[in-house]
Design an enzyme around this catalytic site. Structure first.
Site, PDB file in Angstrom:
ATOM      1  N   THR A 178      -8.196   3.884   8.658  1.00  0.00           N
ATOM      2  CA  THR A 178      -9.414   3.062   8.715  1.00  0.00           C
ATOM      3  C   THR A 178      -9.439   2.323  10.054  1.00  0.00           C
ATOM      4  OG1 THR A 178      -9.038   2.751   6.366  1.00  0.00           O
ATOM      5  CG2 THR A 178     -10.778   1.447   7.354  1.00  0.00           C
TER       6      THR A 178
ATOM      7  N   ARG B  94      -7.114  12.838   0.806  1.00  0.00           N
ATOM      8  CA  ARG B  94      -6.036  13.367   1.649  1.00  0.00           C
ATOM      9  C   ARG B  94      -4.652  12.893   1.199  1.00  0.00           C
ATOM     10  NH1 ARG B  94      -7.121  10.227   7.300  1.00  0.00           N
ATOM     11  NH2 ARG B  94      -9.115  11.289   7.093  1.00  0.00           N
TER      12      ARG B  94
ATOM     13  N   GLU C 134     -11.080  -9.117   3.556  1.00  0.00           N
ATOM     14  CA  GLU C 134      -9.798  -8.760   4.163  1.00  0.00           C
ATOM     15  C   GLU C 134     -10.046  -8.595   5.657  1.00  0.00           C
ATOM     16  OE1 GLU C 134      -7.528  -5.538   2.435  1.00  0.00           O
ATOM     17  OE2 GLU C 134      -6.401  -5.257   4.298  1.00  0.00           O
TER      18      GLU C 134
ATOM     19  N   GLU D 247      -8.670   0.415  -2.746  1.00  0.00           N
ATOM     20  CA  GLU D 247      -9.521   0.493  -1.554  1.00  0.00           C
ATOM     21  C   GLU D 247     -10.441   1.691  -1.716  1.00  0.00           C
ATOM     22  OE1 GLU D 247      -7.027   0.896   1.817  1.00  0.00           O
ATOM     23  OE2 GLU D 247      -6.116  -1.053   1.563  1.00  0.00           O
TER      24      GLU D 247
ATOM     25  N   HIS E  76      -5.680   3.635  -1.555  1.00  0.00           N
ATOM     26  CA  HIS E  76      -7.010   3.980  -1.045  1.00  0.00           C
ATOM     27  C   HIS E  76      -7.363   5.363  -1.573  1.00  0.00           C
ATOM     28  CE1 HIS E  76      -9.684   4.432   2.851  1.00  0.00           C
ATOM     29  NE2 HIS E  76     -10.355   4.655   1.738  1.00  0.00           N
TER      30      HIS E  76
ATOM     31  N   ASN F 119       0.860  -1.191   0.000  1.00  0.00           N
ATOM     32  CA  ASN F 119       0.000   0.000   0.000  1.00  0.00           C
ATOM     33  C   ASN F 119       0.899   1.245   0.000  1.00  0.00           C
ATOM     34  OD1 ASN F 119      -1.421   2.279   1.069  1.00  0.00           O
ATOM     35  ND2 ASN F 119      -3.071   0.924   1.707  1.00  0.00           N
TER      36      ASN F 119
ATOM     37  N   ARG G 268      -9.466   7.989  -1.035  1.00  0.00           N
ATOM     38  CA  ARG G 268     -10.420   8.457  -0.014  1.00  0.00           C
ATOM     39  C   ARG G 268     -11.313   9.560  -0.575  1.00  0.00           C
ATOM     40  NH1 ARG G 268      -9.065   7.059   5.561  1.00  0.00           N
ATOM     41  NH2 ARG G 268     -10.718   8.526   6.035  1.00  0.00           N
TER      42      ARG G 268
ATOM     43  N   HIS H 149      -3.635  -4.184   7.885  1.00  0.00           N
ATOM     44  CA  HIS H 149      -3.752  -2.995   8.739  1.00  0.00           C
ATOM     45  C   HIS H 149      -2.866  -3.123   9.964  1.00  0.00           C
ATOM     46  CE1 HIS H 149      -5.170   0.664  10.524  1.00  0.00           C
ATOM     47  NE2 HIS H 149      -5.718   0.938   9.362  1.00  0.00           N
TER      48      HIS H 149
ATOM     49  N   HIS I  71       1.030   6.307   1.659  1.00  0.00           N
ATOM     50  CA  HIS I  71       1.804   7.289   2.426  1.00  0.00           C
ATOM     51  C   HIS I  71       2.988   7.881   1.657  1.00  0.00           C
ATOM     52  CE1 HIS I  71      -0.996   7.012   5.523  1.00  0.00           C
ATOM     53  NE2 HIS I  71      -0.779   5.735   5.742  1.00  0.00           N
TER      54      HIS I  71
HETATM   55  N1  PXP Z   1      -5.863  -2.845   4.433  1.00  0.00           N
HETATM   56  C1  PXP Z   1      -6.816  -1.871   4.446  1.00  0.00           C
HETATM   57  C2  PXP Z   1      -8.196  -2.241   4.076  1.00  0.00           C
HETATM   58  C3  PXP Z   1      -6.489  -0.541   4.775  1.00  0.00           C
HETATM   59  O1  PXP Z   1      -7.450   0.401   4.786  1.00  0.00           O
HETATM   60  C4  PXP Z   1      -5.139  -0.223   5.059  1.00  0.00           C
HETATM   61  C5  PXP Z   1      -4.767   1.189   5.364  1.00  0.00           C
HETATM   62  O2  PXP Z   1      -5.052   1.987   4.266  1.00  0.00           O
HETATM   63  C6  PXP Z   1      -4.193  -1.256   5.014  1.00  0.00           C
HETATM   64  C7  PXP Z   1      -4.580  -2.557   4.727  1.00  0.00           C
HETATM   65  C8  PXP Z   1      -2.747  -1.002   5.271  1.00  0.00           C
HETATM   66  O3  PXP Z   1      -2.551  -0.636   6.600  1.00  0.00           O
HETATM   67  P1  PXP Z   1      -1.126  -0.148   7.045  1.00  0.00           P
HETATM   68  O4  PXP Z   1      -0.833   1.121   6.319  1.00  0.00           O
HETATM   69  O5  PXP Z   1      -1.289   0.042   8.528  1.00  0.00           O
HETATM   70  O6  PXP Z   1      -0.145  -1.231   6.694  1.00  0.00           O
END
Ligand code: PXP
Length: 240
Positions: A100, A48, A150, A69, A42, A6, A44, A187, A9
């Site tokens: 989330t 953001r 998930e 996402e 994601h 992901n 959003r 997550h 960031h």
């Molecule tokens: N899975 C989902 C559904 C999420 O919303 C996120 C955060 O955007 C992640 C995984 C990844 O989480 P993390 O950034 O804490 O690894």
């Protein structure tokens, strides 16, 4: 086991200055070269971090697969159906949250959620629901007819040395698989806590972002992805 990185960031850093670097599209290339099986972002509603331009370019350029996402909002669902990523993971969204914070409330999701699943599925997109690892949520997801869930690993990640959150996760994974659902997880997973999750036999896909992007500041993104891949492989090897 698939590792989807992901890259939200990377965009967070860019948006801190509203400039054009670092570019998540370039980050995706490095993740793929370092062994990521897919790229997750994601989009959003508040935009953001990831922007529409990012998703469009990622959909057109990545060589692995895109896992988008999104909330069950008609605006974002419309973008998804047009771009037709490999997978769409429906997540809850609250504007004031930092990230989330919980899984989808499938009972209260109602028509909006059903409509989103319907539109995405009709567009040929594999739909996954981000849910808490509870028996009720797994049953409700199954009833909605999606191919995958998930499991939210946030509680596990916050208390990963305790037995109970791990058992909750492992039991939900076994239940989901027994009901015919593909099982993903994510997550809050980090280099410290990922191995036991990678060793849950039913889990076939991990979505990891913040920890990898954080480490990349020190090691570079390619090394950060390779280090995570190695830990996922270590967890998987425990099954043999
Ligand atoms: N899975 C989902 C559904 C999420 O919303 C996120 C955060 O955007 C992640 C995984 C990844 O989480 P993390 O950034 O804490 O690894």
């Amino acid at each position: 086991m698939r590792l989807y990185v992901n890259i939200d960031h990377v965009a967070t850093v860019r948006q801190a200055r509203r400039t054009d670097e670092p570019d998540p599209v370039r980050a995706a290339v490095i993740c793929e070269l370092a062994g990521a099986d897919g790229i997750t972002v994601h989009l959003r509603e508040d935009r953001r971090h990831i922007q529409d331009r990012d998703v469009q370019l990622l959909a057109a350029t990545i060589r692995s697969v895109l896992n988008l996402e999104l909330a069950a909002s008609p605006e974002v669902v419309g973008i998804a159906t047009e771009l037709a990523p490999h997978q769409a993971t429906l997540v809850p969204e609250r504007r004031e949250e930092v990230t989330t914070e919980g899984g989808l409330d499938l009972r209260r999701g109602g028509d909006r959620l059903r409509d989103a699943i319907d539109s995405l599925s009709k567009a040929g997109i594999r739909v996954s629901l981000f849910i808490d690892p509870t028996p009720e949520a797994v049953n409700d997801a199954r009833a909605l007819g999606v191919p995958a869930v998930e499991l939210h690993t946030g509680r596990y990640a916050n208390h990963w040395r305790d037995a109970e959150p791990f058992s909750e996760l492992a039991e939900a994974a076994a239940q989901a698989k027994a009901l015919g659902l593909a099982v993903h997880a994510g997550h809050g997973l980090t280099y410290e806590n990922v191995v036991p999750v990678a060793a849950i036999p039913e889990v076939e896909e991990l979505n990891i972002g913040h920890s990898i992007v954080s480490r990349s500041v020190f090691t570079g993104l390619g090394a950060a992805v390779r280090d995570m891949r190695a830990l996922v492989a270590e967890g998987r090897a425990r099954l043999r």
